[in-house]
Design a protein around this motif. Sequence first.
Motif, PDB file in Angstrom:
ATOM      1  N   MET A  87      -8.846 -13.214   8.296  1.00  0.00           N
ATOM      2  CA  MET A  87      -8.829 -12.360   7.117  1.00  0.00           C
ATOM      3  C   MET A  87      -8.999 -10.909   7.582  1.00  0.00           C
ATOM      4  O   MET A  87      -9.814 -10.616   8.463  1.00  0.00           O
ATOM      5  CB  MET A  87      -9.966 -12.756   6.170  1.00  0.00           C
ATOM      6  N   PHE A  88      -8.224  -9.998   6.980  1.00  0.00           N
ATOM      7  CA  PHE A  88      -8.166  -8.631   7.465  1.00  0.00           C
ATOM      8  C   PHE A  88      -8.368  -7.631   6.325  1.00  0.00           C
ATOM      9  O   PHE A  88      -7.805  -7.796   5.233  1.00  0.00           O
ATOM     10  CB  PHE A  88      -6.816  -8.353   8.130  1.00  0.00           C
ATOM     11  N   LEU A  89      -9.158  -6.611   6.613  1.00  0.00           N
ATOM     12  CA  LEU A  89      -9.276  -5.467   5.727  1.00  0.00           C
ATOM     13  C   LEU A  89      -8.298  -4.411   6.206  1.00  0.00           C
ATOM     14  O   LEU A  89      -8.306  -4.044   7.390  1.00  0.00           O
ATOM     15  CB  LEU A  89     -10.702  -4.909   5.753  1.00  0.00           C
ATOM     16  N   ILE A  90      -7.435  -3.937   5.310  1.00  0.00           N
ATOM     17  CA  ILE A  90      -6.452  -2.908   5.656  1.00  0.00           C
ATOM     18  C   ILE A  90      -6.755  -1.650   4.864  1.00  0.00           C
ATOM     19  O   ILE A  90      -6.800  -1.681   3.634  1.00  0.00           O
ATOM     20  CB  ILE A  90      -5.004  -3.358   5.357  1.00  0.00           C
ATOM     21  N   MET A  91      -6.997  -0.570   5.557  1.00  0.00           N
ATOM     22  CA  MET A  91      -7.164   0.737   4.936  1.00  0.00           C
ATOM     23  C   MET A  91      -5.972   1.594   5.335  1.00  0.00           C
ATOM     24  O   MET A  91      -5.533   1.538   6.491  1.00  0.00           O
ATOM     25  CB  MET A  91      -8.478   1.385   5.379  1.00  0.00           C
ATOM     26  N   ALA A  92      -5.456   2.354   4.401  1.00  0.00           N
ATOM     27  CA  ALA A  92      -4.235   3.113   4.687  1.00  0.00           C
ATOM     28  C   ALA A  92      -4.320   4.517   4.111  1.00  0.00           C
ATOM     29  O   ALA A  92      -4.983   4.758   3.095  1.00  0.00           O
ATOM     30  CB  ALA A  92      -3.024   2.384   4.109  1.00  0.00           C
ATOM     31  N   LEU A  98       0.807  -1.205   0.000  1.00  0.00           N
ATOM     32  CA  LEU A  98       0.000   0.000   0.000  1.00  0.00           C
ATOM     33  C   LEU A  98       0.845   1.262   0.000  1.00  0.00           C
ATOM     34  O   LEU A  98       0.451   2.280  -0.562  1.00  0.00           O
ATOM     35  CB  LEU A  98      -0.920   0.001   1.224  1.00  0.00           C
ATOM     36  N   SER A  99       2.031   1.217   0.614  1.00  0.00           N
ATOM     37  CA  SER A  99       2.863   2.418   0.665  1.00  0.00           C
ATOM     38  C   SER A  99       3.321   2.845  -0.714  1.00  0.00           C
ATOM     39  O   SER A  99       3.514   4.028  -0.983  1.00  0.00           O
ATOM     40  CB  SER A  99       4.073   2.202   1.582  1.00  0.00           C
ATOM     41  N   ARG A 100       3.498   1.866  -1.638  1.00  0.00           N
ATOM     42  CA  ARG A 100       3.865   2.225  -3.011  1.00  0.00           C
ATOM     43  C   ARG A 100       2.737   2.989  -3.675  1.00  0.00           C
ATOM     44  O   ARG A 100       2.941   3.981  -4.374  1.00  0.00           O
ATOM     45  CB  ARG A 100       4.188   0.969  -3.812  1.00  0.00           C
ATOM     46  N   THR A 101       1.514   2.501  -3.487  1.00  0.00           N
ATOM     47  CA  THR A 101       0.361   3.166  -4.076  1.00  0.00           C
ATOM     48  C   THR A 101       0.227   4.573  -3.526  1.00  0.00           C
ATOM     49  O   THR A 101       0.002   5.530  -4.273  1.00  0.00           O
ATOM     50  CB  THR A 101      -0.926   2.368  -3.773  1.00  0.00           C
ATOM     51  N   LEU A 110      -3.049   9.074  -2.279  1.00  0.00           N
ATOM     52  CA  LEU A 110      -4.444   8.806  -1.970  1.00  0.00           C
ATOM     53  C   LEU A 110      -4.544   7.754  -0.887  1.00  0.00           C
ATOM     54  O   LEU A 110      -3.589   7.048  -0.587  1.00  0.00           O
ATOM     55  CB  LEU A 110      -5.183   8.301  -3.222  1.00  0.00           C
ATOM     56  N   SER A 111      -5.749   7.659  -0.283  1.00  0.00           N
ATOM     57  CA  SER A 111      -6.011   6.528   0.589  1.00  0.00           C
ATOM     58  C   SER A 111      -6.148   5.275  -0.266  1.00  0.00           C
ATOM     59  O   SER A 111      -6.514   5.339  -1.430  1.00  0.00           O
ATOM     60  CB  SER A 111      -7.290   6.767   1.393  1.00  0.00           C
ATOM     61  N   SER A 112      -5.848   4.137   0.331  1.00  0.00           N
ATOM     62  CA  SER A 112      -5.935   2.892  -0.416  1.00  0.00           C
ATOM     63  C   SER A 112      -6.313   1.774   0.546  1.00  0.00           C
ATOM     64  O   SER A 112      -6.305   1.947   1.761  1.00  0.00           O
ATOM     65  CB  SER A 112      -4.606   2.592  -1.101  1.00  0.00           C
ATOM     66  N   SER A 113      -6.665   0.606  -0.007  1.00  0.00           N
ATOM     67  CA  SER A 113      -7.070  -0.507   0.835  1.00  0.00           C
ATOM     68  C   SER A 113      -6.768  -1.829   0.144  1.00  0.00           C
ATOM     69  O   SER A 113      -6.565  -1.878  -1.072  1.00  0.00           O
ATOM     70  CB  SER A 113      -8.560  -0.426   1.168  1.00  0.00           C
ATOM     71  N   LYS A 114      -6.743  -2.905   0.938  1.00  0.00           N
ATOM     72  CA  LYS A 114      -6.566  -4.249   0.398  1.00  0.00           C
ATOM     73  C   LYS A 114      -7.047  -5.255   1.440  1.00  0.00           C
ATOM     74  O   LYS A 114      -7.386  -4.884   2.576  1.00  0.00           O
ATOM     75  CB  LYS A 114      -5.104  -4.522   0.036  1.00  0.00           C
ATOM     76  N   MET A 158       2.887   6.158   6.894  1.00  0.00           N
ATOM     77  CA  MET A 158       1.645   5.537   6.456  1.00  0.00           C
ATOM     78  C   MET A 158       0.888   5.028   7.680  1.00  0.00           C
ATOM     79  O   MET A 158       1.442   4.293   8.502  1.00  0.00           O
ATOM     80  CB  MET A 158       1.924   4.385   5.496  1.00  0.00           C
ATOM     81  N   VAL A 159      -0.370   5.448   7.799  1.00  0.00           N
ATOM     82  CA  VAL A 159      -1.237   4.948   8.857  1.00  0.00           C
ATOM     83  C   VAL A 159      -2.064   3.803   8.290  1.00  0.00           C
ATOM     84  O   VAL A 159      -2.780   3.982   7.299  1.00  0.00           O
ATOM     85  CB  VAL A 159      -2.169   6.048   9.389  1.00  0.00           C
TER      86      VAL A 159
END
Length: 298
Positions: free
Chosen positions: A83-88, A62-65, A71-75, A99-100
Motif C-alpha cells: 500500500m502506497f501513499l502518493i503525494m503530488a 492526481l494530475s487532473r486535480t 494545488l498539492s494533492s494526495s491519495k 507533476m512530481v
Amino acid sequence: MEPFRVKDLESYLSGLNRIFDTVRIVEPVLKKVVYVEGDSKMIQGSSCYEFWHRKSTCDNCLSRTLSQHKLSSSKIECNEDGMFLIMATSIIFGDSEYMVEMIKNISFIDEIYGQTCSDMTEVVETISRLNEKLIKDELTGVYNRRHINQRLPKDIHYAMENQKKLSIMMLDIDNFKEINDSYGHMAGDLVLKNLAEIIQSKIRINYDWVARFGGDEFIIILKNADSKVCNKVIRNIQSALKEKAPKYKGENMEVTISAGGYIVENNKKEIDEILFIVDKNLNLAKRSGKNTAVLFCD
C-alpha cells in the motif's frame, strides 16, 4: 516545448529521495513517466498508471486535480507489493507543466479499517472503495461533480491538442419538481437512479462517461462523436425512458428529458465558456417544448 532535463532539478530531487521511497515525474497530458528514482518496477517512459496494473488513467488521477486547482494533492493506492501513499505537486519547467509524485510504502501500518496489511487483497478492495466514493454520486452511482471538475478539463485539452471531437451534452428531467411534488422525494430518487442506469446502458463502456452535475442534471461525454451519434444517443435514452417508465407504488411515472450539447474540436474555448454554451442550449430545448434536444449551436 523545452526538453525535460533531470540535471536541472537534481538538487531538488535529491532532497525528496531522502524522504520518500520513490520519486517520479510525470508528463500529465500524455501520462508518461519522464523520470523515476527508487522502485525498480516503475519504468521511465511507461504510462504512469501501469504500476497500479491499470489499462487506462486512474479515475482519481492526481494530475487532473492539480491541473484544475493548481494545488498539492494526495491519495492512497495498492498493488500486490503493498500500500502506497502518493503525494503530488505540479512544477513548471520551461514552458511546460509536469507533476512530481512522491511515493511512500505504508504497508508497515498494522491496521487499516480493521484489516491487517498481511491480507493485501482486502486492503486493495478497501482503498478502491474509498477512492471510488470520492468521485461517485452516492444516489445514482455515476460520477459526481468532483469528477467533472477533475476530468473534463483534461478531456477538453486532449481533444483540442489532438484535433479530436469531444461531444459534451447536458440533460435534465422535464418537470422534475412536479414529480417530487406529486409522488414524493423517494419517487424522485427512483427516477434519477432509473435515468442514470439508462444513460449508462446507451453509451460506450470504458470510453464515454456520465456524471451527475447536480439536482436532476446529468453531463454525458462522448469521445470522437459527431452530431449524428449524439442525436442517436439522446433518442435512445428518450425511447428507453418511454419503454421503461419507472413505477412507484404500482403507478407508472411519465418521464421525459431535454438536452443541450456542444462539440469541442478545433475551437479554443475555455471550459467555463463551453459549459455556458451547453447550458444555454439546454435552456433552449426546455423553451422549445421539452422532451427535445438542441445540440451544438454556438
